[in-house]
Scaffold this motif. Structure first.
Motif, PDB file in Angstrom:
ATOM      1  N   VAL A  81      -3.806   1.587  -6.487  1.00 51.57           N
ATOM      2  CA  VAL A  81      -4.799   0.839  -7.259  1.00 51.57           C
ATOM      3  C   VAL A  81      -4.567   1.040  -8.745  1.00 51.57           C
ATOM      4  N   GLU A  82      -4.298   2.291  -9.134  1.00 49.74           N
ATOM      5  CA  GLU A  82      -4.065   2.589 -10.550  1.00 49.74           C
ATOM      6  C   GLU A  82      -2.805   1.910 -11.062  1.00 49.74           C
TER       7      GLU A  82
ATOM      8  N   THR B 168      -0.090  -6.285   0.099  1.00 50.32           N
ATOM      9  CA  THR B 168      -1.330  -6.671  -0.578  1.00 50.32           C
ATOM     10  C   THR B 168      -1.195  -7.949  -1.405  1.00 50.32           C
TER      11      THR B 168
ATOM     12  N   THR C 293      -7.458  -3.875  -6.044  1.00 54.60           N
ATOM     13  CA  THR C 293      -8.440  -3.052  -5.349  1.00 54.60           C
ATOM     14  C   THR C 293      -8.745  -3.622  -3.965  1.00 54.60           C
ATOM     15  N   GLY C 294      -9.417  -2.816  -3.158  1.00 61.34           N
ATOM     16  CA  GLY C 294      -9.824  -3.273  -1.839  1.00 61.34           C
ATOM     17  C   GLY C 294     -10.726  -4.484  -1.901  1.00 61.34           C
TER      18      GLY C 294
ATOM     19  N   THR D 224       0.823  -1.222   0.000  1.00 60.48           N
ATOM     20  CA  THR D 224       0.000   0.000   0.000  1.00 60.48           C
ATOM     21  C   THR D 224       0.846   1.256   0.000  1.00 60.48           C
TER      22      THR D 224
ATOM     23  N   PRO E 123      -5.503   5.312  -3.875  1.00 62.25           N
ATOM     24  CA  PRO E 123      -5.937   5.306  -5.285  1.00 62.25           C
ATOM     25  C   PRO E 123      -4.783   5.177  -6.273  1.00 62.25           C
TER      26      PRO E 123
END
Length: 573
Positions: free
Chosen positions: A75-76, A44, A81-82, A34, A72
């Motif tokens: 994620v990109e 993750t 994703t969560g 993260t 974000p």
């Protein structure tokens, strides 16, 4: 003349007297996280590929619930994703399998300091031991082998394109690990053309090794390639440093290569005149002997475990209206151990608040009339309800509840503390509630740890066997929380005669005072981690090994939620 060579066996050249690279098991791994700051959480995804002699022999891949939101921008970048990690296991549940996967291997990563930093922090944060193994960084190796004329960048994507890797890196852990495998093989081919054929030569080739380090490599030549403990000794024969390894010779040689970058350890190596070794049956015995030797010699270059008996305990005082006190010397009926006095005091305050015990140190007479304030209250120094305002009979249930919690028979204080947390949240006192939540979580973990350790320490003799990975068994005889004997039954050897021999030759252990029967808490922790590994079996025990289920045992889900909330607040803050 008989040379002793086997038919078809290749004779080793002088430059192959180290560990040939073709005989090394590498684990190439990659993490997605993260952020960039290592901590106990935040991973993750983990991807790893195990290779030997150029062939893939295994893969490891899993999502990990990081215990916090994924930013974000991450994620990109990764596409993770969560929602993808919502049902994934937490890192503390992934670590045992991952540590088993990398056991005995040399680790490889692209920008290895980042990945090993996260894994080391995760292990430290969740009570696991990060292995002392060689690490090869493909970025550092590439900078030595490849010039800027060949590539404008040493990023994984650029090197994968340069070498025609079969997998395109895409910021996903397993794909990036697979791409790193191809990059590693290409780099090893290049350094092989430069005369680098052993692990020791490869680690020497990386930047940072000094001539003085290389000259001292001979200190490791007499060591066996066996599990055990090594002791660096200085000019006056003093013990400078104690460590452990599954391969003594390989591990000690690494101190004289570029893989050792710690300033204090380089200083220690410069002082070292000799390296002694204690061979052990397996890694468990080595870990226990390391702990005992550090405690005995207190080497100046070891940072941990020098005072294994210096723990803190929470005890009820012996007076008419008992309170909770933090003490050094353990005795029966105490809660602990705690590593720091602060942790012990926090647990005592939380427990006192949940059970109604007083927190002041004023002694109160058992014959004081009901309703008589204590001296502190009369002087206006304490406005809280006090035991001096009630009878001994009214005060006794709180004392019994605390005693029952410590003994593992009464979980009411934990439930009362949780009710206090709910009231604080309902009243919107969120900062106070967060502080109370973290204190309660610390208390629950302490109670659970105390019950686990005392349960094992109370058994006069327990014999267990764990798989050695080659079809045989690692055996341990444990008496009152101490390793009394250790051995192995190799593949094809009946284990029970070996067990009987170990029992007959085991150390005699007399139970001592206190909740742990005189055992060292850190040694019990080592034994518990080994006993709860996958595949470990109980051979026999003199009494059942059981822990209280009605106290801390049912709070794991609550602890997971509390840890997630704490992690979210850390990110938000």
């Amino acid at each position: 003349m008989d040379t002793g060579r086997r038919p078809g066996a290749a004779q080793l050249a002088f430059d192959e007297l180290g560990t040939p690279l073709r005989d090394i098991t590498f684990v190439v791994f990659d993490l997605e996280t993260t952020g960039t700051k290592p901590g106990p959480d935040g991973i993750t995804e983990i991807g790893a590929v195990k290779i030997r002699a150029g062939e893939v022999v295994g893969e490891f891949a899993t999502f990990v619930n990081p215990g916090m939101p994924i930013p974000p921008q991450i994620v990109e970048l990764t596409g993770i994703t969560g929602a993808m990690v919502y049902d994934a296991p937490r890192i503390e549940r992934v670590l045992p399998a991952f540590l088993e996967f990398i056991s005995g291997a040399v680790l490889v990563a692209h920008n290895a300091a980042f990945d090993t930093g996260f894994m080391r922090a995760a292990c430290e944060g969740h009570g696991y031991h990060w292995p002392k193994t060689a690490v090869v960084c493909t970025v550092r190796l590439a900078r030595r082998v490849i010039s800027r004329d060949e590539t404008p960048s040493y990023r994984l994507s650029a090197l994968a394109a340069l070498f025609g890797a079969r997998t395109t890196p895409n910021h996903r852990a397993l794909a990036d690990a697979r791409a790193t495998v191809d990059v590693l093989h290409a780099l090893l081919e290049r350094v092989g053309n430069l005369g680098v054929h052993t692990l020791e030569e490869l680690l020497d080739y990386l930047p940072g090794v000094t001539a003085a380090q290389r000259r001292k490599r001979s200190l490791a030549e007499h060591l066996p390639s066996r599990p055990g403990v090594y002791l660096f000794r200085g000019p006056s024969d003093e013990v400078l440093y104690v460590g452990t390894s599954s391969d003594l010779r390989r591990r000690v040689r690494q101190y004289f290569t570029g893989s050792e970058s710690r300033g204090r350890i380089r200083e220690m190596v410069a002082l070292a005149e000799r390296v002694d070794a204690v061979e052990c049956a397996h890694a468990l015995e080595a870990a226990v002997r390391e702990l005992r030797l550090i405690a005995a010699h207190r080497p100046m270059y070891n940072r941990r475990s020098k005072n294994p008996r210096h723990a803190w305990w929470v005890a009820l005082t012996e007076e008419a209206f008992p309170r909770l006190s933090v003490v050094r010397m353990p005795r029966d009926g105490m809660l602990g151990p705690f590593r720091t006095q602060t942790d012990a005091r926090s647990a005592a305050d939380t427990l006192a608040g949940a059970s109604g015990l007083r927190t002041c140190t004023q002694r109160i007479s058992a014959t004081a009339p009901s309703g008589t304030p204590c001296v502190l209250a009369e002087l206006g120094r304490c406005g809280a309800p006090c035991a001096g305002l009630q009878t001994a009979e009214a005060y006794r249930p709180g004392v019994l509840a605390v005693s029952g919690l410590i003994a593992g028979t009464d979980g009411r204080p934990l439930r009362a503390a949780a009710d206090q947390l709910a009231r604080l949240s309902a009243a919107e006192h969120y900062e106070q509630a967060a502080q109370h939540r973290d204190q309660l979580a610390g208390l629950i973990r302490a109670v659970g740890r105390a019950h686990r350790q005392s349960a094992l320490a109370g058994i006069p003799e327990l014999i267990a066997a764990g798989p050695d990975g080659n079809g045989g068994w690692e055996l341990a005889v444990i008496r009152h929380g101490r390793l009394a004997s250790a051995g192995v039954a190799r593949r094809g050897v009946p284990p029970m005669p070996v067990v009987e021999m170990l029992v007959a030759s085991a150390e005699t252990v007399l139970p001592g005072p206190g909740p742990l029967f005189g055992a060292i808490p850190e040694e019990i922790g080592i034994l518990l981690r080994w006993l709860t590994r996958p595949g470990v079996r109980l051979v026999r025990t003199t009494q059942p090994w059981a822990e209280p289920a009605a106290v801390a045992g049912g709070w794991q889900e609550w602890l997971d939620l509390a840890a997630s909330a704490t992690a979210l607040e850390r990110v938000a803050g």
